[in-house]
Design a protein around this motif. Structure first.
Motif, PDB file in Angstrom:
ATOM      1  N   UNK A 280     -13.348  -8.420 -47.744  1.00 30.73           N
ATOM      2  CA  UNK A 280     -14.728  -8.894 -47.672  1.00 30.73           C
ATOM      3  C   UNK A 280     -15.047  -9.187 -46.213  1.00 30.73           C
ATOM      4  N   UNK A 281     -16.261  -8.903 -45.803  1.00 31.93           N
ATOM      5  CA  UNK A 281     -16.621  -9.078 -44.398  1.00 31.93           C
ATOM      6  C   UNK A 281     -17.958  -9.809 -44.268  1.00 31.93           C
ATOM      7  N   UNK A 282     -18.069 -10.560 -43.196  1.00 37.78           N
ATOM      8  CA  UNK A 282     -19.338 -11.163 -42.803  1.00 37.78           C
ATOM      9  C   UNK A 282     -19.875 -10.347 -41.634  1.00 37.78           C
ATOM     10  N   UNK A 339     -12.379 -11.897 -45.023  1.00 34.97           N
ATOM     11  CA  UNK A 339     -11.517 -12.656 -45.931  1.00 34.97           C
ATOM     12  C   UNK A 339     -10.989 -11.719 -47.012  1.00 34.97           C
ATOM     13  N   UNK A 340      -9.938 -12.175 -47.714  1.00 37.58           N
ATOM     14  CA  UNK A 340      -9.371 -11.434 -48.851  1.00 37.58           C
ATOM     15  C   UNK A 340      -8.885 -10.033 -48.480  1.00 37.58           C
ATOM     16  N   UNK A 341      -8.375  -9.880 -47.266  1.00 35.18           N
ATOM     17  CA  UNK A 341      -7.862  -8.577 -46.845  1.00 35.18           C
ATOM     18  C   UNK A 341      -6.566  -8.266 -47.587  1.00 35.18           C
ATOM     19  N   UNK A 342      -6.472  -7.067 -48.151  1.00 35.17           N
ATOM     20  CA  UNK A 342      -5.246  -6.648 -48.838  1.00 35.17           C
ATOM     21  C   UNK A 342      -4.865  -5.227 -48.428  1.00 35.17           C
ATOM     22  N   UNK A 343      -3.570  -4.950 -48.499  1.00 37.67           N
ATOM     23  CA  UNK A 343      -3.033  -3.595 -48.315  1.00 37.67           C
ATOM     24  C   UNK A 343      -2.364  -3.219 -49.623  1.00 37.67           C
TER      25      UNK A 343
END
Length: 369
Positions: A280-282, A339-343
């Motif tokens: 998610x990005x701002x 936020x909530x960065x995943x690989x």
């Protein structure tokens, strides 16, 4: 980046200079000054566009087609052309009655409404039982000529007595012409690596010169002292076939000036491992996901490519660093926070092994609420 004036800006400059010489007068549409200077401004604007195109044609990151070929030639790089699929050994099985020989040049095709065409390059003699084995080559270069063992073919022209034609082995080695993106990437890899005197980076460079190879890894001493293992990835993110692997090994052996003996060079197809990224990005004001996502994809692609740098037996498993991918996202123009960065669904480092090549999968960004 070079800036060029618009046609309107050129026209206004011409009018202002004209009035500076003549003094005040009518220059509205239909006036004599307008009729003379408007076409002139149009021609000058076209000349500026030509200069701009020439400017971009000189830069690898902007050039395409023939201009890109010229730009990368400064490093001795030549675009890889499409190659023909072929049988490496006589594995085309022909069965027929009252047929003694299939002449070189005989054409065959696949079944269906859009057939592919192939040719027998050498005479094939059938034995007393009506069986023969021959070679086969695709008429048109490209990946579409690769066929699997078991494929049945039809003669283009009727051959009396011929009953069946079947591939007993894969028809392989057909590759597409190197794309602008792959050629540009190969250029950047060469100028960024220090390939010299047969070091591991040099083996990567030689491997990438072979048609059908798009990525490569090299390991020194992984299979014992004074050995080199080269792992290859082919077009469309798929492992290259055995013909391409063999051609790569032959090319490497012809290029290396020194190093391990022939039995110390191991060349093999890689297993592609895909990595999906989500966050998610701002976004900053006036930016949209359509602006940010492609830029982040480019940064991730370059990062994964950089991880293919040569390594040794003590560093065979490489990490995709979670914090690094976050830094790349934060450094993407238009991103204020994330936020909530995943690989691959997890907020931790991911890895790939010595016989794997990282491939960029899905990159999904959502706006923070």
């Amino acid at each position: 980046m070079i800036q060029i004036p618009t046609e309107e800006e050129i026209y206004n400059r011409l009018i202002n200079r004209y009035l500076g010489i003549t003094g005040p007068m009518n220059v509205d549409e239909g006036s004599i000054p307008y009729d003379f200077l408007k076409p002139t401004s149009m021609e000058i604007a076209e000349a500026y566009q030509f200069v701009l195109a020439l400017y971009y044609a000189l830069w690898v990151e902007f050039a395409d087609g023939d201009n890109l070929d010229l730009a990368v030639s400064t490093q001795g790089i030549v675009r890889k052309l499409a190659t023909l699929a072929k049988l490496p050994t006589p594995q085309l099985k022909l069965v027929g009655l009252s047929v003694d020989i299939i002449r070189a040049g005989t054409r065959f095709m696949t079944e269906g409404t859009s057939p592919m065409f192939f040719v027998v390059p050498e005479d094939v003699r059938l034995d007393g039982l009506g069986n023969g084995l021959g070679l086969l080559v695709a008429e048109e270069a490209g990946q579409q000529g690769n066929l699997k063992a078991g494929t049945k073919l039809l003669p283009v022209s009727t051959i009396n007595g011929l009953q069946s034609v079947e591939l007993l082995a894969d028809l392989e080695g057909g590759t597409d012409k190197e794309t602008d993106a792959d050629l540009r990437n190969r250029y950047w890899q060469k100028v960024r690596r220090r390939a010299t005197s047969g070091n591991a980076a040099h083996y990567i460079e030689w491997a990438l010169e072979v048609s059908g190879v798009t990525e490569a890894r090299a390991f020194e001493n992984l299979d014992g002292p004074n050995t080199v293992r080269v792992v290859l990835l082919g077009q469309n993110g798929q492992p290259p076939d055995s013909t391409i692997v063999a051609a790569t090994r032959a090319h490497i052996l012809s290029q290396r000036p020194l190093g391990p003996g022939d039995d110390g060079i191991f060349v093999m197809a890689a297993t592609p491992k895909s990595f999906d990224f989500y966050s998610k990005v701002k976004l900053l004001k006036n930016f949209e996901l359509e602006d940010v996502t492609p830029a982040y994809k480019t940064a991730l692609g370059e990062y994964l490519s950089d991880l293919l740098e040569s390594t040794d037996a003590d560093d065979t498993t490489r990490p995709i660093v979670w914090t690094k991918t976050g830094a790349l996202l934060l450094g993407t123009k238009g991103v204020e926070d994330y936020s909530n960065l995943t690989i691959n669904g997890e907020a931790v480092n991911s890895t790939f092994g010595p016989d794997e090549v990282p491939v960029l999968g899905a990159v999904t960004l959502e706006v923070m609420t």
